[in-house]
Design an enzyme around this catalytic site. Structure first.
Site: not given
Lengths: 281, 281
Positions: A54, A98, A121
């Protein structure tokens, strides 16, 4: 039957990224460099790989990647403190924590600490609620990727019966809501569902989001179904038995090269969206 | 077939209210009087009736009812200002904004202004998101009433196929999510659904939340289905053709006397829940 359309996630991702390129350039001309902060906790090697992918994807596009790596003994409080500092940082446009964090951490509390303005996200409950009610800014990235693939290939959604297998907060639930908001009739299935194959057999659109390799069988498919495989299991294996479903589907995503690459490009898009809001403040 | 169980909402509501009575009494002994603020905008007579019913139900139980009636030319800004004052008022435990408000007002913006700690009617996007993710405090009242009826009569939910007809933010969407979180397999249908009757025919549990009198037909029912009618149309008519569905169902809610009275008791319950949080601060 003729061969299905293979839904090429790399092509969709390239299309999204090429449109972002110009937006990043004009932001930079205004003195604004989009910035995504990634937070990795602990030493899980696949999590480290995902975060690196990412971060690298950001940099390739000219988005700054602020990479934070916390030790595996980080407490929930310390992680939330770190997220709150990023919330306050005027140069950070988006925050990605994450998943998964080490099991001693209250992951949900950490996700909820992310400011809705930086939740690129799409993991907060508030972001989900706004999405459900039709005014969400940053939908969860994998569901958004699935919708982007359907749209790129002009596959109709309205009036179709979509069967989603899985109900996680970052995949099954938001993709169900997004399909519903696009006027699909949506059935959400899960581990307690009875007669799963009978339900899948009715689907015009199948979304596999169950996290079990090759779980969705070819003989569960209606002829001509559109199959989207959001699974990503060890050894590059999806949730769908690709070979078997290929025989029945009218369109299908491969694994790898399907939903995955588009997911990352949605994260980049949301980061640029957020940076543009900052630039226009 | 034998006659279905008629799901008596008045009985369920009385059961909930009798449990609340003791909680209200002990709160008052601690010097805390639960208080629900109701906000009515304009002169719609049925809205006025609903608000009055809710206020009266509060008072009957010893909950203070703070009734605010704003003129029909109130602006969105003025309404939000009023809600923000109620958010700040330490003696107000819950806020109910009666739907619908006059059409010149941005109703969603007004709903969103309600503090999540006082959203006892469960109308905010954040409340919906928390509900969806399994940690909501105050689910929307009509969906909560439907779940309370199922539970009162010990009707099984897990593994059942529930078909919800309707997808509004205060009914179809939250009841779909609540059934899903209780391990039902959930299909959400709406005006763009094709072959609606075929889908309803598969349902073990049917929730009618469509707002059209007698819309759901008896010959759409599977033998033995559980039928919950959240509709309430002019002339005390539900969304379900009661007589026809009565022949097929194993359990069914009447209109009136089904979901409606339980909805009000859920509002009272959430107000008491909120007052208890204030008392324990």
């Amino acid at each position: 039957m003729s061969q299905p359309l293979v839904l090429d996630g790399l092509k969709v991702a390239e299309d999204i990224k090429s449109k972002l390129q110009a937006r990043v350039s004009s932001l930079k001309e205004e003195g604004v460099t989009p910035c995504l902060a990634t937070v990795l906790v602990g030493d899980d090697s696949s999590s480290a790989t995902y975060v690196r992918m990412k971060g690298n994807a950001c940099e390739k596009l000219g988005i700054q990647s602020k990479r934070i790596h916390l030790p595996s003994d980080t407490t929930t409080e310390e992680l939330i403190q770190c997220i709150e500092e990023l919330n306050q940082d005027p140069l950070v446009d988006g925050i990605l924590l994450q998943h998964p964090v080490p099991s001693h951490i209250d992951e949900r509390a950490a996700f909820e600490a992310i400011s809705i303005d930086k939740d690129v996200d799409g993991v907060t409950s508030w972001g989900f609620g706004q999405l459900a009610f039709g005014f969400g800014k940053y939908p969860c990235c994998t569901p958004a990727a699935i919708m982007a693939i359907l749209d790129y290939y002009n596959l109709p959604i309205e009036g179709k019966h979509a069967v989603v297998v899985g109900r996680s907060p970052i995949l099954g639930k938001p993709v169900s809501i997004m399909l519903l908001n696009r006027n699909a009739t949506v059935t959400t299935c899960h581990s307690r569902t009875q007669n799963l194959s009978d339900l899948v057999k009715q689907a015009d659109i199948v979304v596999a989001a169950v996290g079990k390799p090759n779980f969705i069988q070819g003989d569960w498919m209606k002829e001509g179904a559109v199959v989207l495989d959001a699974g990503y299991n060890e050894g590059n294996i999806g949730d769908v038995d690709y070979e078997a479903c290929f025989e029945k589907a009218s369109a299908i995503t491969p694994v790898p090269g399907g939903v995955g690459p588009v997911t990352i490009s949605m994260l980049l898009k949301h980061t640029v969206d957020s940076a543009e809001l900052r630039a226009n403040q």
